[in-house]
Design an enzyme around this catalytic site. Structure first.
Site, short mmCIF file in Angstrom:
data_model
loop_
_atom_site.label_atom_id
_atom_site.label_comp_id
_atom_site.label_asym_id
_atom_site.label_seq_id
_atom_site.Cartn_x
_atom_site.Cartn_y
_atom_site.Cartn_z
N ASP A 222 29.29 8.95 -16.59
CA ASP A 222 27.94 7.85 -17.31
C ASP A 222 28.59 8.22 -18.71
O ASP A 222 28.34 9.04 -19.05
CB ASP A 222 26.71 8.24 -17.00
CG ASP A 222 25.76 7.24 -17.76
OD1 ASP A 222 25.92 6.58 -18.01
OD2 ASP A 222 24.58 8.54 -17.17
N ASP B 157 28.81 1.09 -17.08
CA ASP B 157 29.25 1.78 -18.13
C ASP B 157 29.03 3.89 -16.84
O ASP B 157 29.13 4.66 -17.52
CB ASP B 157 28.35 2.11 -19.32
CG ASP B 157 27.10 2.16 -18.81
OD1 ASP B 157 26.47 1.97 -17.54
OD2 ASP B 157 26.18 3.32 -19.94
N GLU B 158 29.44 3.43 -16.18
CA GLU B 158 29.63 4.45 -15.20
C GLU B 158 30.00 4.04 -13.91
O GLU B 158 29.57 2.84 -13.07
CB GLU B 158 27.20 5.14 -14.42
CG GLU B 158 26.09 3.98 -13.83
CD GLU B 158 25.15 4.90 -13.77
OE1 GLU B 158 25.11 6.24 -13.74
OE2 GLU B 158 24.50 3.90 -14.07
#
Length: 433
Positions: free
Chosen positions: A48, A141-142
Site C-alpha cells: 500500500d 496504489d495498493e
C-alpha cells in the site's frame, strides 16, 4: 529465528534468544530489522503506497515536503488524501474540507491530478508484476502479491524480494510504500497498516491468534463504521468477543458478512490472489461549490456526467446492464437509485434518459451537494445496444452518437456537442472503478 535488514538486505538464519536479539544490523548498523520465525516461509503480501496522492505531489514539489498537505476539491469538497503531517492534526480521508481546514488551518490544499496519480500508480504496479504474475490490484496504489514459487527465480526469499521492492519504489519512483507479509490476504492487509509509513510488518500463523484477540472489531477487513457501531451495540468490541459465536449465529444476526466475521476473526481466509480483477463499475460524480436543488440545473450537470461515463465505457470496451444514480444531500445523507437495462448500453443518451426521471422524482425541494452517475453489471461492448423492436428510434440515436464520437476522436472532445451541452458544466471524472 531469521532476521532481515531492510537497508542492506543482510539475512541471518539464526538469532540469539529473545533477550539477546540484535537491535541493529551487524553489517550496516541500521535499526530497521525484521525478525520473525516464519520469515523464510511467508510469500503472500499486501503493498500500500503511503498517503499516495500527497506523496506524489510532495515528490514533484520539494517545497511541500515539510508542510501539511491535503488533496481535495474546493470548500465544499472532501479530503481525498492527507499527508501524515496533516493527519497529526486529525485530518482524515473523506472528511469534509471545511472540517479539515478547521483542524489544520495552515494546510496547503491541492486539487487531485488523477491522470498523474494513475501514471505513477501504474509504474508501481509494473514493478510488482516484474516480480510475480500474481498481482491483484485493489486500487491504483495498493495490491496483493503472491510470491510463492518465485524464490528460485529471484534467488532469495520472498521477504527479501519485497524489501528490495519497497526500496526500489522509493529510489526509482520517489514515493514510499508499506508492506504486510502473511499467509493469507486478510492478514496481509491488516499487517500493511500496522507500521505506516515505510512499514514492513509480518503476521505469521504462529502469532496471528494472539495478535487478533486484543484488536478492535473494526480491524477486520470489511467492517465499516455502520457495522462497527452495530457490533459495539451488541457488546462485541474486540475480535476475541466474536470467537464464542458460531458461524450460523453471526450470519443470522449480521447477514452474509457474518461468515467473514467468523473466519477473519480466526485469521482464516481461503481466497487466492488473482492476477486480474474485472472492473465492477464505471462512474463519474461531482461535488458542488454550493448546494443545488433546481431540477434543470441538476439535469444539465447530469448530462455532462453521462457523457463522461459513456466515454469511459467506450474506451474500456464495456457496456452497463444496470444504471445507477447517486445523490448526497446537504446534510451528507446519501441517496442511491438503480435501474436494470432492457439490454446493456454504453450510450450517453440512454444513461441520461434512464437517470433523468429518477433525478426528477428526487427533486422535491431538498438540496444536494453531490451528484453522480454510474454503470454496473458490466459486460463486453459487443453486447451493447442491440436493435430493439419496441424502440425503433434507438438505432437512430445510436448512429447519431457514433457519428459524434467519430468527430470528437478526430477533432477533439469540444469539437461537436449536443444542444443541451451549451454553457453547461462539464465535470471531470472523479470516480472510475
Amino acid at each position: 529465528m531469521p532476521v532481515l535488514c531492510r537497508d542492506c538486505y543482510y539475512w541471518l538464519d539464526e538469532t540469539p534468544a529473545k533477550e539477546h536479539r540484535p537491535k541493529r544490523c551487524s553489517r550496516c548498523n541500521s535499526p530497521r530489522l525484521i525478525i520473525h520465525s516464519e520469515l523464510a516461509e511467508l510469500t503472500l503480501a499486501h503493498l500500500d503506497c503511503d498517503a499516495f496522492f500527497a506523496s506524489v505531489e510532495k515528490r514533484d514539489n520539494p517545497e511541500l515536503r515539510d508542510k501539511p498537505l491535503i488533496i481535495g476539491g474546493g470548500k465544499r469538497g472532501v479530503v481525498s488524501t492527507a499527508c501524515y503531517l496533516a493527519r497529526l492534526y486529525g485530518v482524515r480521508s473523506a472528511m469534509p474540507m471545511y472540517k479539515a481546514l478547521k483542524a489544520c488551518p495552515k494546510a496547503i490544499v491541492i486539487r487531485p491530478d488523477l491522470s498523474k496519480y494513475r501514471e505513477t500508480g501504474l509504474k508501481v504496479r509494473a514493478m510488482m508484476q516484474d516480480l510475480t504474475p500474481l498481482v491483484e490490484p485493489l486500487s491504483i496504489d495498493e495490491a496483493f502479491l503472491d510470491l510463492s514459487g518465485t524464490e528460485k527465480l529471484h534467488g532469495q526469499y520472498a521477504a527479501i524480494t519485497l524489501v528490495k521492492l519497497a526500496k526500489n519504489i522509493e529510489t526509482q519512483i520517489g514515493i514510499s510504500a508499506s508492506i504486510g507479509l502473511s499467509y493469507n490476504k486478510s492478514m496481509a492487509k491488516i499487517a500493511s497498516d500496522l507500521d505506516k509509513p515505510r512499514g514492513f510488518s509480518v503476521l505469521g500463523r504462529s502469532n496471528t491468534r494472539e495478535f487478533l484477540h486484543e484488536q478492535p472489531v473494526r480491524m477486520i477487513w470489511g467492517v465499516g463504521k455502520s457495522l462497527e457501531q452495530q457490533l459495539l451495540r451488541d457488546g462485541l468490541r474486540q475480535i476475541k468477543d466474536l470467537l464464542p459465536l458460531t458461524e450460523e449465529e453471526l450470519v443470522l444476526k449480521y447477514g452474509l458478512i457474518g461468515k467473514r466475521l467468523f473466519h477473519f476473526a480466526r485469521g482464516e481466509d481461503g481466497r487466492s490472489v488473482t492476477a486480474s480483477s474485472p472492473t465492477k463499475s464505471i462512474s463519474n460524480e461531482t461535488t458542488f461549490n454550493d448546494d443545488l436543488g433546481d431540477f434543470q440545473t441538476l439535469a444539465d450537470i447530469l448530462w455532462s456526467l453521462c457523457e463522461n461515463v459513456s466515454a469511459s465505457m467506450k474506451k474500456k470496451n464495456y457496456a452497463a446492464s444496470t444504471i445507477n444514480l447517486k445523490l448526497k444531500t446537504s446534510d451528507f445523507r446519501q441517496i442511491s437509485r438503480s435501474r436494470k437495462c432492457f439490454s446493456p448500453t454504453q450510450l450517453a443518451e440512454e444513461l441520461y434518459q434512464t437517470t433523468l426521471p429518477l433525478l426528477k422524482e428526487l427533486c422535491n425541494g431538498q438540496k444536494f451537494r453531490l451528484l453522480g452517475v454510474g454503470g454496473s453489471d458490466l459486460v463486453s461492448a459487443e453486447f451493447a445496444d442491440p436493435p430493439d423492436l419496441l424502440d425503433p428510434e434507438k438505432e437512430k440515436r445510436k448512429k447519431i452518437e457514433k457519428a459524434l464520437d467519430a468527430v470528437r476522436n478526430k477533432l477533439g472532445q469540444e469539437s461537436i456537442i449536443k444542444g443541451r451541452s451549451f454553457k453547461k458544466p462539464s465535470p471531470k471524472p472523479e470516480s472510475d472503478r
